[in-house]
Design a protein around this motif. Structure first.
Motif, PDB file in Angstrom:
ATOM      1  N   THR A 161     -14.213  54.303   5.553  1.00 21.69           N
ATOM      2  CA  THR A 161     -13.965  53.091   6.705  1.00 21.69           C
ATOM      3  C   THR A 161     -15.278  52.434   6.672  1.00 21.69           C
ATOM      4  N   ASP A 162     -14.979  51.103   7.143  1.00 24.10           N
ATOM      5  CA  ASP A 162     -15.810  50.231   7.372  1.00 24.10           C
ATOM      6  C   ASP A 162     -15.731  49.351   8.295  1.00 24.10           C
ATOM      7  N   LYS A 163     -16.220  49.297   9.547  1.00 23.91           N
ATOM      8  CA  LYS A 163     -16.022  48.379  10.829  1.00 23.91           C
ATOM      9  C   LYS A 163     -16.242  46.726  10.296  1.00 23.91           C
ATOM     10  N   ASP A 164     -16.895  46.610   9.202  1.00 21.56           N
ATOM     11  CA  ASP A 164     -16.903  45.155   8.883  1.00 21.56           C
ATOM     12  C   ASP A 164     -15.700  44.731   7.998  1.00 21.56           C
ATOM     13  N   LEU A 165     -14.795  45.454   7.889  1.00 17.78           N
ATOM     14  CA  LEU A 165     -13.342  45.300   7.385  1.00 17.78           C
ATOM     15  C   LEU A 165     -12.433  44.818   8.508  1.00 17.78           C
ATOM     16  N   ARG A 166     -13.062  45.080   9.749  1.00 14.78           N
ATOM     17  CA  ARG A 166     -11.886  44.747  10.793  1.00 14.78           C
ATOM     18  C   ARG A 166     -11.667  43.186  11.112  1.00 14.78           C
ATOM     19  N   GLU A 167     -10.427  43.104  12.016  1.00  9.20           N
ATOM     20  CA  GLU A 167     -10.000  41.800  12.122  1.00  9.20           C
ATOM     21  C   GLU A 167     -11.117  40.996  13.152  1.00  9.20           C
ATOM     22  N   ARG A 168     -11.067  39.683  12.899  1.00 11.23           N
ATOM     23  CA  ARG A 168     -11.931  38.936  14.006  1.00 11.23           C
ATOM     24  C   ARG A 168     -11.733  39.268  15.359  1.00 11.23           C
ATOM     25  N   HIS A 169     -12.853  39.546  15.968  1.00 12.41           N
ATOM     26  CA  HIS A 169     -12.912  39.737  17.663  1.00 12.41           C
ATOM     27  C   HIS A 169     -12.439  38.410  18.229  1.00 12.41           C
ATOM     28  N   LEU A 170     -11.490  38.438  18.884  1.00  9.06           N
ATOM     29  CA  LEU A 170     -10.864  37.121  19.465  1.00  9.06           C
ATOM     30  C   LEU A 170     -10.980  37.267  21.110  1.00  9.06           C
ATOM     31  N   GLY A 171     -12.107  37.858  21.586  1.00 13.32           N
ATOM     32  CA  GLY A 171     -12.623  37.613  22.937  1.00 13.32           C
ATOM     33  C   GLY A 171     -11.390  37.628  23.802  1.00 13.32           C
ATOM     34  N   ASP A 172     -11.392  36.782  24.934  1.00 15.16           N
ATOM     35  CA  ASP A 172     -10.573  36.798  25.841  1.00 15.16           C
ATOM     36  C   ASP A 172      -9.104  36.565  25.470  1.00 15.16           C
ATOM     37  N   LEU A 173      -8.668  36.155  24.111  1.00 16.89           N
ATOM     38  CA  LEU A 173      -7.355  36.024  23.710  1.00 16.89           C
ATOM     39  C   LEU A 173      -6.792  37.313  23.346  1.00 16.89           C
ATOM     40  N   GLN A 174      -7.422  38.564  23.291  1.00 12.86           N
ATOM     41  CA  GLN A 174      -6.993  39.602  22.813  1.00 12.86           C
ATOM     42  C   GLN A 174      -6.041  40.241  23.767  1.00 12.86           C
ATOM     43  N   PRO A 186      -6.983  28.551  28.659  1.00 16.52           N
ATOM     44  CA  PRO A 186      -7.360  27.665  27.818  1.00 16.52           C
ATOM     45  C   PRO A 186      -8.576  27.389  27.284  1.00 16.52           C
ATOM     46  N   LYS A 187      -9.796  27.715  27.792  1.00 12.19           N
ATOM     47  CA  LYS A 187     -10.958  27.745  27.230  1.00 12.19           C
ATOM     48  C   LYS A 187     -11.141  28.334  26.035  1.00 12.19           C
ATOM     49  N   ALA A 188     -10.750  29.567  25.977  1.00 14.16           N
ATOM     50  CA  ALA A 188     -10.769  30.399  24.787  1.00 14.16           C
ATOM     51  C   ALA A 188      -9.774  30.155  23.821  1.00 14.16           C
ATOM     52  N   HIS A 189      -8.396  29.539  24.275  1.00  8.92           N
ATOM     53  CA  HIS A 189      -7.514  28.895  23.171  1.00  8.92           C
ATOM     54  C   HIS A 189      -8.222  27.630  22.419  1.00  8.92           C
ATOM     55  N   LYS A 193      -8.991  27.188  18.642  1.00  6.59           N
ATOM     56  CA  LYS A 193      -8.304  25.996  17.764  1.00  6.59           C
ATOM     57  C   LYS A 193      -9.224  25.064  17.410  1.00  6.59           C
ATOM     58  N   SER A 194     -10.618  25.212  17.689  1.00  8.93           N
ATOM     59  CA  SER A 194     -11.664  24.321  17.377  1.00  8.93           C
ATOM     60  C   SER A 194     -11.705  24.156  15.831  1.00  8.93           C
ATOM     61  N   SER A 195     -12.273  23.039  15.342  1.00 11.25           N
ATOM     62  CA  SER A 195     -12.346  22.713  13.916  1.00 11.25           C
ATOM     63  C   SER A 195     -13.800  23.218  13.749  1.00 11.25           C
ATOM     64  N   ARG A 196     -14.937  23.433  14.752  1.00 11.83           N
ATOM     65  CA  ARG A 196     -15.959  23.773  14.421  1.00 11.83           C
ATOM     66  C   ARG A 196     -15.979  25.386  14.021  1.00 11.83           C
ATOM     67  N   THR A 197     -16.727  25.714  12.713  1.00  9.81           N
ATOM     68  CA  THR A 197     -16.665  27.216  12.336  1.00  9.81           C
ATOM     69  C   THR A 197     -17.776  27.794  13.147  1.00  9.81           C
ATOM     70  N   ASP A 198     -18.636  27.390  13.899  1.00 11.32           N
ATOM     71  CA  ASP A 198     -19.720  27.984  14.436  1.00 11.32           C
ATOM     72  C   ASP A 198     -19.343  28.283  15.833  1.00 11.32           C
ATOM     73  N   GLU A 199     -17.981  27.903  16.553  1.00 11.70           N
ATOM     74  CA  GLU A 199     -17.852  28.053  17.857  1.00 11.70           C
ATOM     75  C   GLU A 199     -17.307  29.638  18.126  1.00 11.70           C
ATOM     76  N   GLU A 200     -17.951  30.035  19.007  1.00  9.61           N
ATOM     77  CA  GLU A 200     -17.546  31.646  19.366  1.00  9.61           C
ATOM     78  C   GLU A 200     -16.424  31.615  20.471  1.00  9.61           C
ATOM     79  N   ILE A 201     -15.514  32.603  20.546  1.00 11.64           N
ATOM     80  CA  ILE A 201     -14.544  32.564  21.495  1.00 11.64           C
ATOM     81  C   ILE A 201     -15.244  33.378  22.791  1.00 11.64           C
ATOM     82  N   PRO A 202     -14.979  32.661  23.924  1.00  9.57           N
ATOM     83  CA  PRO A 202     -15.617  33.182  24.899  1.00  9.57           C
ATOM     84  C   PRO A 202     -14.825  34.865  25.107  1.00  9.57           C
TER      85      PRO A 202
END
Length: 301
Positions: A161-174, A186-189, A193-202
């Motif tokens: 097992t390797d934690k680095d193979l986990r799914e993306r952490h989706l923050g408040d969307l989970q 709405p903010k997390a959504h 959906k942002s086109s910015r690849t560096d934007e973290e999910i709240p």
């Protein structure tokens, strides 16, 4: 593997739902390109070519083409080039949250009964593959249970097992239903959906850049540890898409990653990545669960 095919009346474009990665014409007066992508074997011919005898070389390590009926069937594979690692990437089986479109992220959701049957089917398929040296998995239950079923059919290998193979952490969307996100979070959504690849999910969620770095670095480590070998990696929809983005040529889309779909990557010396086949779920066609394999990916990983 050398194949002969007599092409009588050749259309400009034909698609077959089957499994292969690349077939290329060797005829000096006839050019064709054949490629497998997202459960389609696509044939592309020069127009106005008929009654042509064409020989094909099949580059897929896991498939064989039958020109008499246009089918591609799975085939056990042999040794791997000593300068590369062949990695068979599998998405986990279905969960109840997949089925209803609830965002999973890194929440630890188990397989449902459909998912367990899918895992059995992909395990049977991979049991026919020669020389699997190791099986890696995300530590989340839905991936680990899938990997353990594969391991049991592949000589009882221990799952690493390797934690680095986990799914993306989706923050408040989970834990929320996909169709409710815009209204409830709405903010997390908007971040999701942002086109910015560096934007973290709240709420502690990852950016797409963070996911990419985590997953591709993990697969690179696995590749370097298993040169000349074939390994299986069981992971999640979002994570697998990042691996596609690292290996694919520009402009290729990963499509919807199907539950228990099989993709084959090769990682070679010099940090060279290539896709040999992508997102095949033909093993589910022998079961009652094929339609279920198409659920959940875009909304819940």
């Amino acid at each position: 593997m050398l194949l002969l095919c007599i092409c009588n009346s050749v259309p400009t474009l034909t698609q077959y739902s089957c499994f292969s990665s690349s077939l290329t014409s060797k005829s000096p007066n006839y050019y064709s390109h054949y490629y497998y992508y997202n459960s389609k074997l696509t044939f592309k011919h020069k127009p106005h070519q008929t009654n042509t005898l064409t020989s094909f070389t099949c580059f897929s390590p896991m498939a064989a083409f039958n020109p008499s009926d246009g089918n591609v069937t799975q085939k056990g594979s042999g040794s791997v080039d000593p300068d590369c690692t062949q990695i068979i990437v599998v998405r986990h089986g279905e969960t109840d949250w997949n089925a209803i479109g609830k965002m999973q992220g890194q929440l630890d959701v188990e397989l449902n009964e459909v998912g367990r049957q899918q895992a059995v089917a992909v395990a049977e398929r991979l049991s026919k593959e020669a020389n699997i040296s190791a099986i890696y998995s995300s530590d989340l239950k839905r991936a680990l249970e899938t990997a353990e079923m594969i391991a049991a059919k592949c000589g009882g290998l221990e799952v690493i097992t390797d934690k680095d193979l986990r799914e993306r952490h989706l923050g408040d969307l989970q834990g929320r239903l996909y169709h409710e996100l815009a209204r409830v979070t709405p903010k997390a959504h908007a971040s999701f959906k942002s086109s910015r690849t560096d934007e973290e999910i709240p709420g502690g969620g990852e950016s797409r850049d963070q996911l990419y770095q985590r997953c591709t670095s993990c697969l690179k480590r696995i590749g370097e540890a298993h040169r000349g070998q074939r390994v299986v990696v069981v992971s999640h929809g979002g994570a697998i898409r990042t691996l596609h983005n690292r290996a694919a040529t520009k402009g290729q889309s990963p499509g919807k990653i199907l539950n228990t779909s099989v993709s084959v990557l090769e990682l070679s010396e010099g940090d060279l990545w290539s896709i040999k086949s992508w997102n095949d779920a033909s093993h589910l066609k022998q079961t009652d669960f094929l339609e279920s394999a198409f659920g959940g990916d875009s909304s819940s990983g």
